[in-house]
Design a protein around this motif. Structure first.
Motif, short mmCIF file in Angstrom:
data_model
loop_
_atom_site.label_atom_id
_atom_site.label_comp_id
_atom_site.label_asym_id
_atom_site.label_seq_id
_atom_site.Cartn_x
_atom_site.Cartn_y
_atom_site.Cartn_z
N ALA A 115 0.83 -1.21 0.00
CA ALA A 115 0.00 0.00 0.00
C ALA A 115 0.86 1.26 0.00
O ALA A 115 0.46 2.30 -0.54
CB ALA A 115 -0.92 -0.01 1.22
N SER A 116 2.06 1.16 0.57
CA SER A 116 2.91 2.36 0.64
C SER A 116 3.77 2.51 -0.62
O SER A 116 4.50 3.49 -0.74
CB SER A 116 3.80 2.29 1.88
OG SER A 116 4.61 1.13 1.78
N GLY A 117 3.70 1.53 -1.52
CA GLY A 117 4.44 1.65 -2.78
C GLY A 117 5.88 1.17 -2.69
O GLY A 117 6.63 1.26 -3.66
N GLU A 118 6.28 0.63 -1.52
CA GLU A 118 7.65 0.11 -1.37
C GLU A 118 7.85 -1.12 -2.24
O GLU A 118 8.94 -1.40 -2.71
CB GLU A 118 7.82 -0.40 0.06
CG GLU A 118 8.61 0.45 0.99
CD GLU A 118 8.46 -0.13 2.38
OE1 GLU A 118 8.90 -1.26 2.60
OE2 GLU A 118 7.84 0.56 3.21
N ALA A 119 6.79 -1.93 -2.38
CA ALA A 119 6.86 -3.16 -3.16
C ALA A 119 5.56 -3.31 -3.95
O ALA A 119 4.60 -2.56 -3.74
CB ALA A 119 7.06 -4.35 -2.24
N ILE A 120 5.54 -4.29 -4.86
CA ILE A 120 4.38 -4.47 -5.75
C ILE A 120 3.68 -5.78 -5.41
O ILE A 120 4.33 -6.78 -5.11
CB ILE A 120 4.84 -4.54 -7.23
CG1 ILE A 120 5.84 -3.43 -7.58
CG2 ILE A 120 3.66 -4.56 -8.20
CD1 ILE A 120 5.30 -2.09 -7.85
N GLY A 121 2.34 -5.78 -5.50
CA GLY A 121 1.56 -6.98 -5.25
C GLY A 121 0.93 -7.50 -6.53
O GLY A 121 0.78 -6.77 -7.51
N ALA A 122 0.56 -8.79 -6.53
CA ALA A 122 -0.12 -9.38 -7.70
C ALA A 122 -1.17 -10.39 -7.24
O ALA A 122 -1.27 -10.70 -6.05
CB ALA A 122 0.91 -10.04 -8.62
N PHE A 123 -1.93 -10.88 -8.22
CA PHE A 123 -3.08 -11.76 -7.96
C PHE A 123 -3.00 -12.88 -8.98
O PHE A 123 -2.89 -12.60 -10.19
CB PHE A 123 -4.33 -10.90 -8.16
CG PHE A 123 -5.67 -11.58 -8.08
CD1 PHE A 123 -6.37 -11.65 -6.88
CD2 PHE A 123 -6.26 -12.12 -9.22
CE1 PHE A 123 -7.63 -12.24 -6.81
CE2 PHE A 123 -7.52 -12.71 -9.16
CZ PHE A 123 -8.20 -12.76 -7.95
N ALA A 124 -3.05 -14.14 -8.53
CA ALA A 124 -2.84 -15.24 -9.48
C ALA A 124 -3.98 -16.24 -9.42
O ALA A 124 -4.07 -17.06 -8.50
CB ALA A 124 -1.51 -15.93 -9.20
N LEU A 125 -4.87 -16.16 -10.41
CA LEU A 125 -6.02 -17.06 -10.50
C LEU A 125 -5.95 -17.83 -11.83
O LEU A 125 -6.05 -19.05 -11.87
CB LEU A 125 -7.32 -16.24 -10.42
CG LEU A 125 -8.64 -17.00 -10.56
CD1 LEU A 125 -8.88 -17.89 -9.34
CD2 LEU A 125 -9.82 -16.01 -10.70
N THR A 126 -5.75 -17.08 -12.91
CA THR A 126 -5.79 -17.64 -14.27
C THR A 126 -4.64 -18.62 -14.52
O THR A 126 -3.53 -18.44 -14.02
CB THR A 126 -5.70 -16.47 -15.29
OG1 THR A 126 -6.81 -15.61 -15.04
CG2 THR A 126 -5.73 -16.95 -16.73
N GLU A 127 -4.93 -19.65 -15.32
CA GLU A 127 -3.90 -20.63 -15.72
C GLU A 127 -3.94 -20.79 -17.24
O GLU A 127 -4.92 -20.39 -17.88
CB GLU A 127 -4.19 -21.98 -15.04
CG GLU A 127 -4.14 -21.88 -13.53
CD GLU A 127 -4.27 -23.22 -12.82
OE1 GLU A 127 -4.37 -24.27 -13.50
OE2 GLU A 127 -4.24 -23.20 -11.58
N PRO A 128 -2.90 -21.42 -17.80
CA PRO A 128 -2.92 -21.57 -19.27
C PRO A 128 -4.20 -22.25 -19.76
O PRO A 128 -4.72 -21.90 -20.81
CB PRO A 128 -1.68 -22.42 -19.55
CG PRO A 128 -0.75 -22.13 -18.40
CD PRO A 128 -1.63 -21.88 -17.21
N GLN A 129 -4.76 -23.21 -18.98
CA GLN A 129 -5.96 -23.94 -19.44
C GLN A 129 -7.24 -23.44 -18.79
O GLN A 129 -8.30 -24.01 -19.02
CB GLN A 129 -5.83 -25.44 -19.14
CG GLN A 129 -4.96 -26.22 -20.12
CD GLN A 129 -3.48 -26.05 -19.80
OE1 GLN A 129 -3.12 -25.74 -18.67
NE2 GLN A 129 -2.65 -26.22 -20.79
#
Ligand code: CAA
Length: 386
Positions: A115-129
């Motif tokens: 939230a403070s911008g020191e590091a980046i977050g991501a979200f992983a749901l999708t897969e190749p199939q």
């Protein structure tokens, strides 16, 4: 019904507009050309509170509401869609999910740096199939005797994947139970067993880095499970409801930029001895652009209002979020298309930002649930049928 904004909402809108016009707009075309991730800008946006707008100050955020988030997103997207993609994933898919479902210790440890911008977050749901059919995921999390989970599998199309420090991951922990067998985990990308795969060469939002990620016997500790075991799918869907309001805001910002550029061009550009904006064929397009833009903006603000209300009522806002995302993304695609057409050759040239707006608009109809999925969600909720 009150259409005015609070002082706080107007303040964050002004901060976002100032940063967007001063720091992002002048370099947006260059970032689009190079595909480089705009790390310095993202860090500064974090310092301004733009990476965790709804995150309380004790976890490093700006402590504002869902309307403030929409207003700020619109300003950033109007300058550059790629910056707003990174902002949207950090704010909603990552911080929002952890704030809603994380424990106190998880919020302190994993929300504050993002939230403070020191590091980046991501979200992983999708897969190749598995994209739209999210429960068909193959990524497995097998529980061990000590309560930890061994994770194996691949995820694809991970926005900010190449640079993320932490990722909110969804994996199948009990395949027999399908949707009820999915669990959410907090992943530390510096730990053994995590690898990054190929990066995606994309049509638009080129400065937002996207890649595949892979897990090989990655060990997630019991304290890294987010929410309850087996509740991951509902967490993912709840988080996406909020995320879709972010994408709707992004589409509104992009459409507004294309519309404003078109208005200026229609007033200035002369053909057959007159400003082209005085021709009825152009006027009709401008009137339709204005109607679609205003409808998209109002529906996005309505969805944000419902999301804010949900803090007190717990009421779901899935339909309002889907209506906003569908309307705004299709408006952005249509408006940017018309904007290119009205600009003629200049719309097709990289000398102006219209062709970038047009390329960037397409993704809003695809990610965080395609237009087809938004229609499915709306129709299922309206009819009660499946
Ligand atoms: N909130 C809470 N719970 C929800 C929910 C929501 N919005 N939607 C569904 N659920 C619950 C249901 O109530 C149901 O619970 P029970 O088991 O208790 O009955 C359970 O979840 C399963 O629901 P469904 O039977 O409706 O599930 P489904 O398999 O039919 O799928 C879907 C529904 C709408 C198609 C869903 O899979 C979906 O939204 N797919 C699209 C996925 C998506 O948006 N992917 C984008 C990934 S993120 C991204 O784009 C990348 C990026 O980085 C930007």
């Amino acid at each position: 019904m009150d259409f005015s904004f609070t002082e706080d909402q107007l303040a964050i809108q002004a901060v976002a507009r100032d940063f967007a016009q001063r720091r992002i707009a002048p370099v947006a075309a260059e970032f689009d050309r190079s595909g480089e991730f705009p790390l310095d800008n993202i860090r500064e946006m974090g310092q301004l509170g733009l990476m965790g707008i709804e995150v309380p100050p004790e976890y490093g955020g700006a402590g504002m509401d869902a309307i403030a988030y929409v207003l700020a997103m619109i300003e950033i997207a109007a300058a550059d869609c790629a910056h707003s993609t990174i902002m949207s994933v950090n704010n909603t898919l990552y911080c929002n999910g952890l704030l809603k479902f994380g424990t106190e210790a998880q919020k302190k440890k994993y929300v504050t740096p993002i939230a403070s911008g020191e590091a980046i977050g991501a979200f992983a749901l999708t897969e190749p199939q598995s994209g739209s059919d999210a429960t068909a995921m193959r990524c497995r999390a097998v529980k061990q005797a000590d309560g930890s989970f061994l994770i194996n599998g691949k995820k694809s199309w991970i926005t900010s994947g190449p640079v993320a420090k932490y990722i909110l991951l969804f994996a199948m922990s009990d395949p027999e139970r399908h949707a009820r067998g999915i669990t959410a985990f907090l992943i530390d990308t510096e730990r053994a067993g995590f690898q990054r795969g190929k990066t995606e060469p994309k049509l638009g939002i080129r400065a937002s880095a996207t890649c595949e990620i892979e897990f090989t016997d990655y060990r997630a500790l019991p304290e890294e499970v987010i929410g309850e075991e087996g509740h991951g799918f509902k967490i993912a869907m709840g988080v996406l409801d909020a995320g879709r309001i972010g994408i709707a805001s992004q589409a509104v910002g992009l459409a507004r930029a294309a519309y404003q550029a078109t208005l200026a061009y229609a007033r200035d550009r002369k053909a057959f001895g007159q400003a082209i904006g005085s021709f009825q064929m152009i006027q009709q397009k401008i009137a339709d652009m204005k109607c679609k833009l205003d409808a998209a903006e109002l529906l996005t603000l309505r969805a944000a209002w419902c999301k804010q209300r949900a803090h007190e009522t717990g009421q779901r806002f899935s339909t309002e979020a889907a209506v906003a995302k569908l309307t705004a993304s299709e408006a952005a695609m249509w408006i940017t298309h018309q904007a290119v057409q009205i600009h003629g050759g200049m719309g097709y040239s990289k000398e102006m930002p219209l062709e970038r707006y047009f390329r960037d608009a397409k993704i809003t109809e695809i990610y965080e649930g395609t237009s087809e999925i938004q229609r499915l969600v709306i129709a299922r909720n309206e009819t009660g049928l499946r």
